[in-house]
Design an enzyme around this catalytic site. Structure first.
Site, PDB file in Angstrom:
ATOM      1  N   LYS A 154       0.832  -1.206   0.000  1.00 45.52           N
ATOM      2  CA  LYS A 154       0.000   0.000   0.000  1.00 45.52           C
ATOM      3  C   LYS A 154       0.868   1.259   0.000  1.00 45.52           C
ATOM      4  CE  LYS A 154      -1.804   1.811   3.635  1.00 45.52           C
ATOM      5  NZ  LYS A 154      -2.560   2.075   4.874  1.00 45.52           N
ATOM      6  N   ASP A 158      -6.445   1.351   0.854  1.00 37.57           N
ATOM      7  CA  ASP A 158      -6.579   1.421   2.301  1.00 37.57           C
ATOM      8  C   ASP A 158      -8.036   1.117   2.653  1.00 37.57           C
ATOM      9  OD1 ASP A 158      -8.018   3.648   1.576  1.00 37.57           O
ATOM     10  OD2 ASP A 158      -6.860   5.059   2.776  1.00 37.57           O
TER      11      ASP A 158
END
Length: 255
Positions: free
Chosen positions: A121, A139
Site C-alpha cells: 500500500k 486502504d
C-alpha cells in the site's frame, strides 16, 4: 448498470468536480512523503501533519535520519499509533535508502517494498503520488467505497480490489482515482452511517440502491403487519360483540 458505465460515471463526476485531488499529508519532497506515509498507517493524516514539522526539521533528509536511533525518533512520533515499531522502521528505511538507493526514493514498487515499514500500500502511494504511476493503493477507505459503489465485485482482499480498479480505470486516472476514493470515504461514504443524503453518486451506487430496496421492503412489511393487527383487532371486537349479544348483555354493562 453495466460495470463500464459505472466506471465512466465515477470518472466523469470526479474529473469535473475534483480533477486535482491530492493527498492530505503535508510534505515538500519524496523523502518527506515516504516518512509521512509510513507514519500514517492506522493513524489519521491530521495527527501525522501535527508531528511531522518538528520531525522534518530535525531530519531533513535520509542521511540525517539514517544516522539517528529509534530511541531519538520515538521522541518525535510518540503520539502516533505504534511509535516503537514505526521509529525502528523509519531509521531502517533511511539506512536502506542511503545504502542501496543513494538517498533517492526509487520509483519502482518492488524496490520501495525492500525498505522497512514499506508494504504494498505504501509503495503504491509513493509510486502514484510522486511519480504519477498507474498504481492503486488500497486502504480502508478505498476498499469500502469501491465495494459500496460497485466498482469492484466479490473483492474480499485489498489486492483483489487493487487488481479490479487497475483493470477497469483509465490508466491516466488511476493515480488520482486513489485520492477520489479516499476523500469520498473520509468525508461522505464513511464507515458508519454513510452520508447518502448528500452524496452525488447515489444514482449509480449499488449500496444506495440496495439500501433503498431494503428500506422499501421493510416499509411494506411494516405496513402489512399493521394491517394484520388492525384486522385482528376488528375481528376480536366482532367476536366480543357477538358473544355479548348472545348473552343479551349490552356492551355498556360490561366494566
Amino acid at each position: 448498470m453495466l460495470r463500464k458505465d459505472r466506471y465512466k460515471a465515477f470518472v466523469d463526476y470526479f474529473s469535473s468536480h475534483q480533477p486535482d485531488a491530492e493527498t492530505e499529508l503535508n510534505y515538500t519532497n519524496p523523502f518527506e512523503l515516504l516518512v509521512a506515509v509510513i507514519l500514517s498507517a492506522q493513524c489519521t493524516d491530521k495527527r501525522i501533519n501535527l508531528i511531522t514539522p518538528a520531525l522534518f526539521e530535525r531530519f531533513p533528509d535520509a542521511l540525517s535520519l539514517s544516522q539517528s536511533t529509534p530511541e531519538e525518533v520515538f521522541q518525535y512520533i510518540r503520539s502516533v499509533s505504534y511509535p516503537n515499531n514505526k521509529s525502528k522502521h523509519l531509521v531502517g528505511m533511511a539506512q536502506k535508502l542511503i545504502n542501496e538507493f543513494g538517498g533517492i526514493v526509487p520509483p519502482d514498487i518492488d524496490d520501495l517494498q525492500k525498505m522497512p515499514g514499506v508494504g504494498r500500500k505504501t509503495a503504491n502511494v509513493i509510486a502514484s503520488v510522486v511519480f504519477n504511476a498507474p498504481a492503486m493503493a488500497v486502504d480502508t477507505h478505498v476498499f469500502r467505497v469501491s465495494n459500496r459503489i460497485g466498482l469492484t465485485r466479490n473483492a474480499t482482499t485489498p489486492l483483489a480490489v487493487e487488481k479490479q480498479l487497475v483493470q477497469y480505470l483509465p490508466q491516466d486516472k488511476i493515480y488520482v482515482a486513489h485520492h477520489w476514493l479516499i476523500l469520498h470515504g473520509r468525508y461522505i461514504c464513511v464507515a458508519r452511517n454513510p452520508k447518502c443524503h448528500i452524496c452525488p453518486l447515489t444514482w449509480f451506487c449499488k449500496y444506495y440502491e440496495q439500501n433503498q430496496t431494503v428500506k422499501a421492503l421493510l416499509k411494506v412489511e411494516a405496513d402489512v403487519k399493521r394491517k394484520k393487527i388492525a384486522v385482528k383487532k376488528k375481528n376480536n371486537a366482532k367476536k366480543i360483540g357477538s358473544i355479548l349479544k348472545k348473552l343479551e348483555i349490552k356492551p355498556n354493562d360490561v366494566s
